[in-house]
Design an enzyme around this catalytic site. Structure first.
Site, PDB file in Angstrom:
ATOM      1  N   GLU A 164       1.398  -4.192 -14.142  1.00  0.00           N
ATOM      2  CA  GLU A 164       1.999  -5.269 -13.354  1.00  0.00           C
ATOM      3  C   GLU A 164       1.542  -6.681 -13.714  1.00  0.00           C
ATOM      4  OE1 GLU A 164       1.598  -4.091  -9.230  1.00  0.00           O
ATOM      5  OE2 GLU A 164       2.845  -2.315  -9.538  1.00  0.00           O
TER       6      GLU A 164
ATOM      7  N   GLU B 267       7.124   5.855 -12.757  1.00  0.00           N
ATOM      8  CA  GLU B 267       6.815   6.009 -11.324  1.00  0.00           C
ATOM      9  C   GLU B 267       8.081   6.215 -10.501  1.00  0.00           C
ATOM     10  OE1 GLU B 267       4.108   2.984  -9.881  1.00  0.00           O
ATOM     11  OE2 GLU B 267       3.031   2.903 -11.773  1.00  0.00           O
TER      12      GLU B 267
HETATM   13  C1  XIL Z   1      -0.295   3.462  -5.364  1.00  0.00           C
HETATM   14  C2  XIL Z   1      -0.717   4.834  -4.863  1.00  0.00           C
HETATM   15  O1  XIL Z   1       0.384   5.676  -4.826  1.00  0.00           O
HETATM   16  C3  XIL Z   1      -1.337   4.673  -3.520  1.00  0.00           C
HETATM   17  O2  XIL Z   1      -1.807   5.926  -3.052  1.00  0.00           O
HETATM   18  C4  XIL Z   1      -2.474   3.687  -3.608  1.00  0.00           C
HETATM   19  O3  XIL Z   1      -3.008   3.472  -2.387  1.00  0.00           O
HETATM   20  C5  XIL Z   1      -1.986   2.368  -4.155  1.00  0.00           C
HETATM   21  O4  XIL Z   1      -1.375   2.574  -5.380  1.00  0.00           O
HETATM   22  N1  XIL Z   1       2.609   0.836  -8.573  1.00  0.00           N
HETATM   23  C6  XIL Z   1       1.593   1.427  -9.281  1.00  0.00           C
HETATM   24  C7  XIL Z   1       0.812   2.513  -8.680  1.00  0.00           C
HETATM   25  O5  XIL Z   1       1.424   1.138 -10.478  1.00  0.00           O
HETATM   26  O6  XIL Z   1      -0.506   2.554  -9.141  1.00  0.00           O
HETATM   27  C8  XIL Z   1       0.830   2.421  -7.180  1.00  0.00           C
HETATM   28  O7  XIL Z   1       0.192   3.582  -6.659  1.00  0.00           O
HETATM   29  C9  XIL Z   1       2.239   2.309  -6.663  1.00  0.00           C
HETATM   30  C10 XIL Z   1       2.880   1.055  -7.194  1.00  0.00           C
END
Ligand code: XIL
Length: 331
Positions: A130, A245
């Protein structure tokens, strides 16, 4: 027996995987079975984040990450590492040190230790997670602690450091909100492409991009004419693409479950049909398998209030989204 998403992906030279936690696998035989049935790749959902691995400067806690890697190895699953640098998972002690000392060693040593520890097990790393922010003042780059202390070169330096510590690992930059036809996402797409272009031109070790693909039913229709040229530009730079994701935020949970599940499945089918048309898209990872574990759940939600944006429901029954992924992978 539910059709295997991994088998479908492999048939087309791709992979299917999910983000998961080792404690979830150990607590739920049904989840374990779904993971083994559907996945060829695993991403540790939280175990390889900096605040999970090194909560204090002199305190390392690699147990869960090691456990997930062992589970993967024992079951011949591959591992995507996630994520070396992310503004949301940098422990406070490290942020303080980075701001105070502005010394690259804080980050450099961390990357060396972690990429080095998993050098034989993590096939692909999200090195920077990000880095884009449409509101950012500098070239669409996020105003995070790394940017403030080291300037925009932190991205290239992180990639170099990861490459030095894990020369065989494929290195990626991972980011979100590139899917929809609105001005924010347009600015994000442009900023991302510019960043990739700069890194490739400078010869930085960057092999792939991760597109998070948190789909969102409130954002209007997905359009091939928006997505395809974006993917083609990335592919044209010689970069591989991973969907990292995938899930669907429903927003409106008032319809019948049947209607909701159909909408989620349609969105996923539409998205994957567009992106899997691009040969450089090497695989698809969902951010969890079961709604029970989805990060999108409203706090305390139960029953019909649960978001239904993953392939299995909260009791591990496959939903239309599972069939949609299967069909798109084979299309
Ligand atoms: C999220 C997890 O799913 C949660 O359990 C944690 O608390 C925070 O992070 N983008 C990403 C992931 O790159 O690492 C994030 O994961 C969700 C959004």
């Amino acid at each position: 027996m539910t059709a295997s998403l991994s088998t479908a992906a492999t048939e087309k030279g791709r992979y299917f995987g999910t983000a998961v936690r080792i404690d979830q696998i150990e607590a739920s035989p049904r989840l374990r079975q779904a993971v083994l049935n559907d996945c060829g790749f695993l991403t540790p959902e939280i175990h390889m984040k900096w605040n999970a691995l090194q909560p204090a400067r002199d305190h390392w806690t690699p147990g869960p990450a090691d456990g997930l890697v062992r589970f993967a190895q024992a079951n011949e699953l591959r591992v995507r590492g996630h994520a070396l640098l992310w503004h949301n998972s940098t422990p406070h002690w490290a942020e303080d040190e980075i701001v105070r000392e502005r010394n690259w060693n804080t980050v450099g040593r961390y990357i060396e230790a972690v990429a080095g520890r998993y050098r034989d097990h993590v096939e692909e790393w999200d090195v920077v997670n990000e880095p884009i922010d449409a509101d950012g003042s500098t070239d669409g780059l996020r105003d995070n602690v790394f940017m403030r202390s080291y300037g925009s070169s932190y991205i290239a330096r992180a990639l170099e450091a990861a490459h030095a510590a894990a020369p065989k690992a494929r290195l990626a930059i991972n980011d979100y909100s590139f899917e929809y036809d609105n001005s924010t996402e347009q600015v994000r797409r442009t900023a991302f492409l510019k960043l990739l272009e700069r890194l490739k031109t400078a010869g930085t070790p960057l092999d792939a991009v991760g597109l998070q693909a948190h789909l969102d039913l409130s954002k209007g229709p997905l359009k091939p004419e928006i997505l395809k040229p974006f993917l083609a530009e990335i592919a044209g730079m010689g970069l591989d693409i991973a969907i990292t994701e995938l899930d669907v935020n429903e927003h409106d949970r008032r319809l019948s479950l049947r209607e909701r599940d159909a909408r989620v499945a349609d969105e996923v089918r539409r998205y994957l049909d567009i992106v899997l048309d691009e040969p450089k898209v090497k695989g698809v990872t969902t951010w969890g398998l079961s709604d029970e574990h989805s990060w999108l759940q409203p706090t305390g939600a139960k029953g019909a209030a649960l978001n239904r944006g993953l392939p299995y429901d909260a009791v591990l029954e496959p939903k239309p989204m599972h069939r949609a992924i299967h069909a798109s992978l084979l299309a």
